[in-house]
Design a protein around this motif. Sequence first.
Motif, PDB file in Angstrom:
ATOM      1  N   MET A 226      -5.926  15.507   8.336  1.00  0.00           N
ATOM      2  CA  MET A 226      -4.936  14.574   8.856  1.00  0.00           C
ATOM      3  C   MET A 226      -3.987  15.260   9.831  1.00  0.00           C
ATOM      4  O   MET A 226      -3.640  14.719  10.881  1.00  0.00           O
ATOM      5  N   ASN A 227      -3.589  16.479   9.491  1.00  0.00           N
ATOM      6  CA  ASN A 227      -2.692  17.224  10.372  1.00  0.00           C
ATOM      7  C   ASN A 227      -3.349  17.511  11.718  1.00  0.00           C
ATOM      8  O   ASN A 227      -2.714  17.411  12.775  1.00  0.00           O
ATOM      9  N   ASN A 228      -4.651  17.851  11.690  1.00  0.00           N
ATOM     10  CA  ASN A 228      -5.386  18.108  12.940  1.00  0.00           C
ATOM     11  C   ASN A 228      -5.514  16.848  13.786  1.00  0.00           C
ATOM     12  O   ASN A 228      -5.649  16.931  15.017  1.00  0.00           O
ATOM     13  N   GLN A 229      -5.469  15.694  13.145  1.00  0.00           N
ATOM     14  CA  GLN A 229      -5.558  14.419  13.863  1.00  0.00           C
ATOM     15  C   GLN A 229      -4.179  13.918  14.306  1.00  0.00           C
ATOM     16  O   GLN A 229      -4.062  12.828  14.870  1.00  0.00           O
ATOM     17  N   GLY A 230      -3.150  14.702  14.016  1.00  0.00           N
ATOM     18  CA  GLY A 230      -1.796  14.274  14.357  1.00  0.00           C
ATOM     19  C   GLY A 230      -1.207  13.321  13.334  1.00  0.00           C
ATOM     20  O   GLY A 230      -0.209  12.657  13.601  1.00  0.00           O
ATOM     21  N   LEU A 231      -1.833  13.233  12.148  1.00  0.00           N
ATOM     22  CA  LEU A 231      -1.338  12.376  11.069  1.00  0.00           C
ATOM     23  C   LEU A 231      -0.658  13.277  10.050  1.00  0.00           C
ATOM     24  O   LEU A 231      -1.326  13.983   9.292  1.00  0.00           O
ATOM     25  N   THR A 232       0.626  13.301  10.040  1.00  0.00           N
ATOM     26  CA  THR A 232       1.355  14.208   9.166  1.00  0.00           C
ATOM     27  C   THR A 232       1.296  13.743   7.731  1.00  0.00           C
ATOM     28  O   THR A 232       1.031  12.560   7.444  1.00  0.00           O
ATOM     29  N   THR A 233       1.539  14.661   6.826  1.00  0.00           N
ATOM     30  CA  THR A 233       1.552  14.293   5.411  1.00  0.00           C
ATOM     31  C   THR A 233       2.671  13.303   5.116  1.00  0.00           C
ATOM     32  O   THR A 233       2.583  12.517   4.195  1.00  0.00           O
TER      33      THR A 233
ATOM     34  N   LEU B 136      -8.686   9.743  -2.493  1.00  0.00           N
ATOM     35  CA  LEU B 136      -9.077  10.352  -1.223  1.00  0.00           C
ATOM     36  C   LEU B 136      -9.853   9.348  -0.380  1.00  0.00           C
ATOM     37  O   LEU B 136     -11.032   9.520  -0.057  1.00  0.00           O
ATOM     38  N   THR B 137      -9.168   8.271  -0.044  1.00  0.00           N
ATOM     39  CA  THR B 137      -9.707   7.211   0.798  1.00  0.00           C
ATOM     40  C   THR B 137      -8.713   6.949   1.917  1.00  0.00           C
ATOM     41  O   THR B 137      -7.544   7.348   1.819  1.00  0.00           O
ATOM     42  N   PRO B 138      -9.152   6.296   3.013  1.00  0.00           N
ATOM     43  CA  PRO B 138      -8.185   5.989   4.085  1.00  0.00           C
ATOM     44  C   PRO B 138      -6.977   5.225   3.574  1.00  0.00           C
ATOM     45  O   PRO B 138      -5.843   5.520   3.951  1.00  0.00           O
ATOM     46  N   LYS B 139      -7.207   4.238   2.689  1.00  0.00           N
ATOM     47  CA  LYS B 139      -6.085   3.457   2.168  1.00  0.00           C
ATOM     48  C   LYS B 139      -5.204   4.309   1.263  1.00  0.00           C
ATOM     49  O   LYS B 139      -3.977   4.259   1.339  1.00  0.00           O
ATOM     50  N   GLY B 140      -5.832   5.117   0.409  1.00  0.00           N
ATOM     51  CA  GLY B 140      -5.066   5.939  -0.505  1.00  0.00           C
ATOM     52  C   GLY B 140      -4.259   7.015   0.190  1.00  0.00           C
ATOM     53  O   GLY B 140      -3.185   7.408  -0.280  1.00  0.00           O
ATOM     54  N   LEU B 141      -4.748   7.497   1.315  1.00  0.00           N
ATOM     55  CA  LEU B 141      -4.050   8.540   2.069  1.00  0.00           C
ATOM     56  C   LEU B 141      -3.130   7.971   3.144  1.00  0.00           C
ATOM     57  O   LEU B 141      -2.383   8.721   3.768  1.00  0.00           O
ATOM     58  N   GLY B 142      -3.217   6.680   3.382  1.00  0.00           N
ATOM     59  CA  GLY B 142      -2.375   6.082   4.409  1.00  0.00           C
ATOM     60  C   GLY B 142      -2.873   6.347   5.815  1.00  0.00           C
ATOM     61  O   GLY B 142      -2.082   6.409   6.764  1.00  0.00           O
ATOM     62  N   ILE B 143      -4.165   6.487   5.977  1.00  0.00           N
ATOM     63  CA  ILE B 143      -4.747   6.747   7.301  1.00  0.00           C
ATOM     64  C   ILE B 143      -4.865   5.422   8.050  1.00  0.00           C
ATOM     65  O   ILE B 143      -5.414   4.450   7.516  1.00  0.00           O
TER      66      ILE B 143
ATOM     67  N   ASP C 231       0.823  -1.202   0.000  1.00  0.00           N
ATOM     68  CA  ASP C 231       0.000   0.000   0.000  1.00  0.00           C
ATOM     69  C   ASP C 231       0.860   1.256   0.000  1.00  0.00           C
ATOM     70  O   ASP C 231       0.574   2.225  -0.706  1.00  0.00           O
ATOM     71  N   THR C 232       1.908   1.251   0.797  1.00  0.00           N
ATOM     72  CA  THR C 232       2.829   2.389   0.832  1.00  0.00           C
ATOM     73  C   THR C 232       3.463   2.616  -0.533  1.00  0.00           C
ATOM     74  O   THR C 232       3.568   3.746  -1.013  1.00  0.00           O
ATOM     75  N   TYR C 233       3.876   1.527  -1.141  1.00  0.00           N
ATOM     76  CA  TYR C 233       4.482   1.620  -2.471  1.00  0.00           C
ATOM     77  C   TYR C 233       3.483   2.186  -3.485  1.00  0.00           C
ATOM     78  O   TYR C 233       3.812   3.075  -4.274  1.00  0.00           O
ATOM     79  N   ASP C 234       2.241   1.674  -3.461  1.00  0.00           N
ATOM     80  CA  ASP C 234       1.232   2.145  -4.405  1.00  0.00           C
ATOM     81  C   ASP C 234       0.953   3.632  -4.218  1.00  0.00           C
ATOM     82  O   ASP C 234       0.788   4.373  -5.195  1.00  0.00           O
ATOM     83  N   ARG C 235       0.895   4.089  -2.965  1.00  0.00           N
ATOM     84  CA  ARG C 235       0.635   5.514  -2.718  1.00  0.00           C
ATOM     85  C   ARG C 235       1.766   6.377  -3.274  1.00  0.00           C
ATOM     86  O   ARG C 235       1.536   7.450  -3.831  1.00  0.00           O
ATOM     87  N   ALA C 236       2.988   5.910  -3.105  1.00  0.00           N
ATOM     88  CA  ALA C 236       4.127   6.663  -3.620  1.00  0.00           C
ATOM     89  C   ALA C 236       4.078   6.752  -5.139  1.00  0.00           C
ATOM     90  O   ALA C 236       4.378   7.798  -5.729  1.00  0.00           O
ATOM     91  N   GLU C 237       3.691   5.628  -5.804  1.00  0.00           N
ATOM     92  CA  GLU C 237       3.607   5.641  -7.255  1.00  0.00           C
ATOM     93  C   GLU C 237       2.495   6.568  -7.732  1.00  0.00           C
ATOM     94  O   GLU C 237       2.639   7.282  -8.732  1.00  0.00           O
TER      95      GLU C 237
END
Length: 506
Positions: free
Chosen positions: A486-493, A453-460, A438-444
């Motif tokens: 995400m930033n407000n939730q403490g999840l950095t970009t 714009l989904t939890p999986k696509g954003l890495g949430i 999943d990490t690899y796919d998001r980077a690509e």
Amino acid sequence: MTEILTIQAIPAGGKTHAIIQHINSSIEHKFIVVCIGQELASQTYNKVQRSKAIAISNSSRTLPVAATIEQELRNGQDIIVCCHQGFMSIDPCLLDGYTVIIDEVPASIQLNSHTWKDRTDIDFILSRTTDNDTKSSKYIMHPDRGLGEIKAIRGEGTRSEKIESMLVSLESGSTITRDRNNGFRWSVVFNWVSHLQHADKIYMLAAQIEGLATPLLMKAQGAVFTPCSDIKPKFSAYANPERIKVVPLLIGINYTKNKCIDSEQVLRIGSDGNYDKDGFTVYHAMRANAEQVVADYNKDGFTYTLNSYQASGSWGERDRMAYNPHGRNDLIAYEAIVSIYQTNPNNSELQEIENLANVYGINNNQLKQAYITQRYLEPVFQASTRGAIRNHKNPNTTYVVVVPDERAAHYLLNGHFSGGELVTRYAIDGKKLEAQKDTYDRAELAKARTVQLTPKGLGIPKDKSMAFRNWKRGKKPTLEDCLVWMNNQGLTTQSAVYTRTPTQFM
């Protein structure tokens, strides 16, 4: 019904030596010794002390190998040493009066198929022996006239090596497939029982008789296996298993549905020797981990075994060993074996296994597991055990076997290395590979300026995914809105593997 005497012992356990002693002391008997390769055949021939022995190889003949073997059988040659490939093509009726010894029993299913381009002779043969359905790309022997036509073709005496290979395949129930480029593909499936039924006696030598696909197909034809009582190899078990370290490079793998994890076939090996899919690979990480194992255990002398898909690979300037280690007698100085093999049959191999299972009335899953054993686990077992035997006299040697996964590790530890230690600290955790994919796919996607714009696509993380969905409900957020949330939730970009600013994705 064919009775087969089996001689079983670990690799380098003395099976070939014991059978050569038997040949040398049996003056009144005629033998044909069938070896798995030319090197082993030469070694065997050089140790036979009786007169009237002959070795038949590609370099020692004027006729084709099979024809040369047949000629020597008709002449009543006392001892013939040859390789499997030539032996499989001879007329079995000539074996009357001979004891057949098959050293390093090969698999009866040989799925390493060859592809031949469209040729007139292939079309002609198929039109005579199959249903000749021009609308289909698959050809199966005609149930009524197939065997008769094959017999007639052989009687004409004009068949080439590839045509003979195809005829054997048709006889054994294999399917011949024509691809879109007019190339033909088939596998050579050899039935030892029908070929050996004329021999006076049959000895089969192997390290793991029960691990080969051979007995499954042979038993389907009525063969009876009997352990040999009068020929004793020197070693039947490894002497010091407590000094064995078995190191898997992958753990936590799910092999169901021909996948290594449930979501994607991310560990399948492609034509380039790397694990697919779509560029994601753990193969290089496995190689790096294997190097680390060798370095940590201070092993300078080791052999790196490759499978057929990785035959062009190399590992620096260190020694490399061929894919199939059966019959190798030169593993003397090695204190480590590193094996990285394909883990599963591919789809075409699975189809061929299913076809064979249907033809011979064998359980498909049982045959599939036997195929995995013969092509994947058995070569690892052969290489590691053969090397360990060569070094077991040194009480200070710790022998290291680096294998691809837990399946191979437990195959070794449940066998002759039952006192060995399983070392998992170098392994990649397969249960985490899905997240890595999943990490690899998001980077690509980020490189392509495409973001889902989904939890999986954003890495949430999963524990935040429901909160994200609740926030998103009823809105039409942009990527920038999502990153702010995400930033407000403490999840950095950064956790979403985005190093660009939001405007670069617009």
